[in-house]
Scaffold this active site. Structure first.
Site, PDB file in Angstrom:
ATOM      1  N   GLN A   1       0.805   6.126  11.942  1.00  7.87           N
ATOM      2  CA  GLN A   1       0.960   6.759  10.637  1.00  7.87           C
ATOM      3  C   GLN A   1       2.431   7.020  10.345  1.00  7.87           C
ATOM      4  OE1 GLN A   1      -1.175   9.897  12.231  1.00  7.87           O
ATOM      5  NE2 GLN A   1      -3.124   9.414  11.291  1.00  7.87           N
ATOM      6  N   GLY A   2       2.888   6.530   9.208  1.00  8.29           N
ATOM      7  CA  GLY A   2       4.283   6.716   8.836  1.00  8.29           C
ATOM      8  C   GLY A   2       5.158   5.510   9.101  1.00  8.29           C
ATOM      9  N   ASP A   3       4.626   4.520   9.837  1.00  9.53           N
ATOM     10  CA  ASP A   3       5.379   3.294  10.094  1.00  9.53           C
ATOM     11  C   ASP A   3       5.061   2.216   9.071  1.00  9.53           C
ATOM     12  OD1 ASP A   3       6.696   4.245  12.392  1.00  9.53           O
ATOM     13  OD2 ASP A   3       4.943   3.832  13.621  1.00  9.53           O
ATOM     14  N   SER A   4       4.078   2.442   8.232  1.00 15.21           N
ATOM     15  CA  SER A   4       3.693   1.475   7.212  1.00 15.21           C
ATOM     16  C   SER A   4       4.909   0.943   6.474  1.00 15.21           C
ATOM     17  CB  SER A   4       2.759   2.118   6.180  1.00 15.21           C
ATOM     18  OG  SER A   4       1.486   2.316   6.704  1.00 15.21           O
TER      19      SER A   4
ATOM     20  N   ASP B   1      -0.100  -7.594   1.430  1.00 12.50           N
ATOM     21  CA  ASP B   1       0.441  -6.237   1.568  1.00 12.50           C
ATOM     22  C   ASP B   1       1.973  -6.252   1.701  1.00 12.50           C
ATOM     23  OD1 ASP B   1       0.501  -3.520   1.761  1.00 12.50           O
ATOM     24  OD2 ASP B   1      -0.322  -3.411   3.800  1.00 12.50           O
TER      25      ASP B   1
ATOM     26  N   HIS C   1       0.818  -1.219   0.000  1.00 11.43           N
ATOM     27  CA  HIS C   1       0.000   0.000   0.000  1.00 11.43           C
ATOM     28  C   HIS C   1       0.851   1.268   0.000  1.00 11.43           C
ATOM     29  CE1 HIS C   1       0.406  -0.092   4.530  1.00 11.43           C
ATOM     30  NE2 HIS C   1       0.425   1.213   4.358  1.00 11.43           N
TER      31      HIS C   1
END
Length: 261
Positions: free
Chosen positions: A207-210, A121, A76
């Site tokens: 958010q941002g660790d994906s 993913d 993603h």
């Protein structure tokens, strides 16, 4: 709100906020997950050299160094498979502003075949040249390590809706059985995903660790990657653990794809 991943922590208020140049909020990817957030919440600052395989990507995601020239991240976080020179990877530092940081541009992106926003993913980013002097992170090829306590790390927000971080944060999260996780996420793809977190919340990716790794010691005490930060509802909320791509389910496909790049 579901996030496409994050790390959150109680120490966030004491950290200096840092917005990574050119970063796109993790919540922007994919269209089917508009309420997903990725970063490490409840984390503490990692020491320089503690996790040499950690990678920060310019679209606002994380990753791990799978080989000296290939980064493993989340599907993603990237676009379709094909040539891509728009991504910058930052490696070798915990401080993204360090003059010692290593940077590499991407040359090619390989997104998991059949990825449509549900399961599968994972993705690979080939760098324009190899990175030397940094350890890579092996991935689990069986479910033998899909339990216990895991380590997560990233430059994502330290609290839900917070800013990206300048310094790498780390935290530990316990395994959550599939049956328990499905009560929070009924659409969880059990054969492809693994959950970790605390019933009471407080520690999580955000958010941002994906795309960043979830890892633990193997039988010899060396780090091995078990998951990829994928999604979750909010960040560090009670009864909503983080959901990670189960790396062992795709180990053979990842190895084959990497060999072809």
């Amino acid at each position: 709100m579901v996030r496409w991943h994050r790390l959150v922590g109680a120490v966030a208020a004491a950290l200096t906020a840092f917005t990574f140049a050119g970063a796109v909020p993790a919540t922007a990817a994919p269209a089917t997950a508009g309420d997903v957030t990725p970063y490490v919440v409840g984390g503490t600052r990692a020491a320089q050299g503690e996790f040499p395989f950690m990678v920060r990507l310019s679209m606002g995601c994380g990753g791990s160094l799978y080989t000296p020239q290939i980064v493993l991240t989340a599907a993603h976080c990237v676009g379709r498979t094909g040539a891509n020179t728009s991504i910058t990877a930052t490696l070798g530092v915990v401080d993204l502003q360090s003059t010692s940081r290593i940077t590499r541009r991407s040359s090619y992106v390989y997104r998991a075949p059949g990825y449509n926003g549900v399961g599968k993913d994972w993705a690979l980013i080939k760098l324009q040249s190899p990175v030397t002097g940094l350890a890579t992170l092996p991935i689990a090829t069986t479910t033998a390590y899909n339990s216990g306590t895991f380590t997560v790390a990233g430059w994502g927000a330290p609290y839900e809706g917070g800013p990206q971080q300048r310094y790498l944060l780390k935290a530990q999260v316990p395994f959550v059985p599939d049956s328990t996780c499905r009560t929070s996420y009924p659409s969880m793809v059990v054969a492809e995903e693994i959950c970790a977190g605390y019933t009471g919340g407080g520690i999580d990716t955000c958010q941002g660790d994906s795309g960043g790794p979830m890892f633990r010691p193997d039988a010899a005490g060396a780090w091995i990657q078990v998951g990829i930060v994928s999604y979750g509802r909010g960040c560090a909320r009670p009864n909503y653990p983080g959901v990670y791509t189960e790396v062992s389910a795709f180990a053979a496909q990842i190895a084959s794809a990497a060999a072809s790049l």
